[in-house]
Design a protein around this motif. Sequence first.
Motif, PDB file in Angstrom:
ATOM      1  N   ARG A 142      -1.287 -20.480   6.718  1.00 26.47           N
ATOM      2  CA  ARG A 142      -0.819 -19.268   6.056  1.00 26.47           C
ATOM      3  C   ARG A 142      -0.267 -19.582   4.667  1.00 26.47           C
ATOM      4  NH1 ARG A 142      -0.012 -14.108   7.412  1.00 26.47           N
ATOM      5  NH2 ARG A 142       1.794 -12.966   6.632  1.00 26.47           N
ATOM      6  N   GLY A 143      -0.993 -19.110   3.636  1.00 28.63           N
ATOM      7  CA  GLY A 143      -0.533 -19.301   2.267  1.00 28.63           C
ATOM      8  C   GLY A 143      -0.824 -20.663   1.682  1.00 28.63           C
ATOM      9  N   VAL A 144      -1.587 -21.513   2.384  1.00 22.92           N
ATOM     10  CA  VAL A 144      -1.901 -22.853   1.893  1.00 22.92           C
ATOM     11  C   VAL A 144      -3.415 -22.983   1.752  1.00 22.92           C
ATOM     12  CG1 VAL A 144      -1.703 -25.338   2.279  1.00 22.92           C
ATOM     13  CG2 VAL A 144       0.115 -23.787   3.060  1.00 22.92           C
ATOM     14  N   TRP A 145      -3.874 -23.333   0.537  1.00 24.11           N
ATOM     15  CA  TRP A 145      -5.301 -23.432   0.249  1.00 24.11           C
ATOM     16  C   TRP A 145      -5.582 -24.769  -0.435  1.00 24.11           C
ATOM     17  CZ3 TRP A 145      -8.645 -19.322   1.404  1.00 24.11           C
ATOM     18  CH2 TRP A 145      -8.015 -18.158   1.858  1.00 24.11           C
ATOM     19  N   ILE A 146      -6.810 -25.265  -0.236  1.00 20.10           N
ATOM     20  CA  ILE A 146      -7.177 -26.558  -0.805  1.00 20.10           C
ATOM     21  C   ILE A 146      -8.590 -26.497  -1.355  1.00 20.10           C
ATOM     22  CG2 ILE A 146      -8.097 -27.500   1.361  1.00 20.10           C
ATOM     23  CD1 ILE A 146      -6.695 -30.172   0.523  1.00 20.10           C
ATOM     24  N   ALA A 147      -8.845 -27.245  -2.440  1.00 18.56           N
ATOM     25  CA  ALA A 147     -10.177 -27.282  -3.055  1.00 18.56           C
ATOM     26  C   ALA A 147     -10.446 -28.681  -3.574  1.00 18.56           C
ATOM     27  CB  ALA A 147     -10.279 -26.268  -4.197  1.00 18.56           C
ATOM     28  N   ALA A 148     -11.709 -29.086  -3.499  1.00 18.00           N
ATOM     29  CA  ALA A 148     -12.127 -30.352  -4.097  1.00 18.00           C
ATOM     30  C   ALA A 148     -12.588 -30.140  -5.538  1.00 18.00           C
ATOM     31  CB  ALA A 148     -13.255 -30.979  -3.280  1.00 18.00           C
ATOM     32  N   ASP A 149     -13.104 -28.950  -5.825  1.00 21.59           N
ATOM     33  CA  ASP A 149     -13.656 -28.632  -7.142  1.00 21.59           C
ATOM     34  C   ASP A 149     -12.554 -28.148  -8.075  1.00 21.59           C
ATOM     35  OD1 ASP A 149     -15.154 -27.867  -9.318  1.00 21.59           O
ATOM     36  OD2 ASP A 149     -15.950 -26.047  -8.368  1.00 21.59           O
ATOM     37  N   PRO A 150     -12.249 -28.888  -9.150  1.00 24.97           N
ATOM     38  CA  PRO A 150     -11.207 -28.433 -10.076  1.00 24.97           C
ATOM     39  C   PRO A 150     -11.641 -27.243 -10.924  1.00 24.97           C
ATOM     40  CG  PRO A 150     -12.259 -30.412 -10.937  1.00 24.97           C
ATOM     41  CD  PRO A 150     -12.826 -30.197  -9.562  1.00 24.97           C
ATOM     42  N   GLY A 151     -12.952 -26.946 -10.922  1.00 26.26           N
ATOM     43  CA  GLY A 151     -13.468 -25.898 -11.796  1.00 26.26           C
ATOM     44  C   GLY A 151     -12.997 -24.504 -11.458  1.00 26.26           C
ATOM     45  N   GLY A 152     -12.532 -24.290 -10.233  1.00 23.27           N
ATOM     46  CA  GLY A 152     -12.101 -22.952  -9.857  1.00 23.27           C
ATOM     47  C   GLY A 152     -10.642 -22.659 -10.102  1.00 23.27           C
ATOM     48  N   VAL A 153      -9.882 -23.667 -10.503  1.00 25.98           N
ATOM     49  CA  VAL A 153      -8.437 -23.480 -10.627  1.00 25.98           C
ATOM     50  C   VAL A 153      -8.088 -22.455 -11.706  1.00 25.98           C
ATOM     51  CG1 VAL A 153      -6.256 -24.606 -11.221  1.00 25.98           C
ATOM     52  CG2 VAL A 153      -7.904 -25.757  -9.720  1.00 25.98           C
ATOM     53  N   ASP A 154      -8.714 -22.558 -12.876  1.00 25.86           N
ATOM     54  CA  ASP A 154      -8.406 -21.612 -13.951  1.00 25.86           C
ATOM     55  C   ASP A 154      -8.764 -20.191 -13.555  1.00 25.86           C
ATOM     56  OD1 ASP A 154      -7.383 -23.580 -15.567  1.00 25.86           O
ATOM     57  OD2 ASP A 154      -9.208 -23.830 -16.766  1.00 25.86           O
ATOM     58  N   ALA A 155      -9.892 -20.024 -12.859  1.00 24.34           N
ATOM     59  CA  ALA A 155     -10.294 -18.689 -12.419  1.00 24.34           C
ATOM     60  C   ALA A 155      -9.288 -18.118 -11.431  1.00 24.34           C
ATOM     61  CB  ALA A 155     -11.690 -18.732 -11.793  1.00 24.34           C
ATOM     62  N   VAL A 156      -8.763 -18.961 -10.548  1.00 28.31           N
ATOM     63  CA  VAL A 156      -7.761 -18.501  -9.587  1.00 28.31           C
ATOM     64  C   VAL A 156      -6.453 -18.159 -10.293  1.00 28.31           C
ATOM     65  CG1 VAL A 156      -6.334 -19.218  -7.626  1.00 28.31           C
ATOM     66  CG2 VAL A 156      -8.789 -19.702  -7.623  1.00 28.31           C
ATOM     67  N   ARG A 157      -6.072 -18.952 -11.286  1.00 21.45           N
ATOM     68  CA  ARG A 157      -4.864 -18.622 -12.062  1.00 21.45           C
ATOM     69  C   ARG A 157      -5.016 -17.245 -12.705  1.00 21.45           C
ATOM     70  NH1 ARG A 157      -1.517 -23.106 -13.023  1.00 21.45           N
ATOM     71  NH2 ARG A 157      -2.513 -25.152 -12.707  1.00 21.45           N
TER      72      ARG A 157
END
Length: 278
Positions: A142-157
């Motif tokens: 709950r409320g914890v997410w993980i990604a290997a691809d750094p490319g999506g971080v800016d889009a999520v921000r």
Amino acid sequence: MAVAEPALRRRPDGGPSARALVFTLLGEYVRWAGEDTVPLRAVVPALGSLGVADGATRRAVTRLVHEGWLAAEPVGRRTRLRLTPRMVRLLRRWTERLVRAVEKTPWDGEWRMLLLRPAEQAPQHGWLAERLEFEGFGPLGRGVWIAADPGGVDAVRELLDDLGLRPHATFLTSRIGSGEEERALIGQAWDLPSIRPLFTDFIDRFAGLEPGTDEEAFVARLRMVHAWRLVFDRDPRLPTVFLPDDWPGEQATELFINNWLSWYEPADRWWNRLCAAP
């Protein structure tokens, strides 16, 4: 406050809806070319070439105008559709994700983590979860997410800024102790066996397809890009080191790239003729 983005809804017969195809058409043939307007007289026959009735396309366009995705501008007795800033922003995100989908995920050993307080994400939980998964994030709890691809971080921000949730989010980088622990983590965050058929079905559908005319190339390219979105909508963008040896993702990606390059010019010729028609 942002609202939910359009899902790739399907008709009762299993085909994509007129509304979903309009989004793909605008992203692939309008925004990709750097344009922000398109004549309605081109959109209707374009979807007609895919078997969508004129009335269904016009109803879909009217709905998108009412929802604020498009603006209808009269030009003499004709109508020209303008992409609103909201639509431009959406299509930009989709295009950026498409470009990442055809590139191998860089891997520096660091996982990107997002901590988002559950109480704050509750009002948009379902849609927000879909958007996080679209950008390559998998849920760990709950409320914890993980990604290997750094490319999506800016889009999520950017997404969290739109939703007013950025003050409640924390981004971290983390290294996991061993490869065995990392594989256990992947199994918790993503269901790879359910994702595999998306790639194999895509390969079965578009391998060996050879359009004979400009119109057929237009139809094939639009259908393929739409289908590819269904694939990378679920693809967690894991580095090769974490994927099974027989993972079909690279084969599907190569097929997409080769077909797209082969169909690009004839498809554009037919689309440009539609836009230039009186």
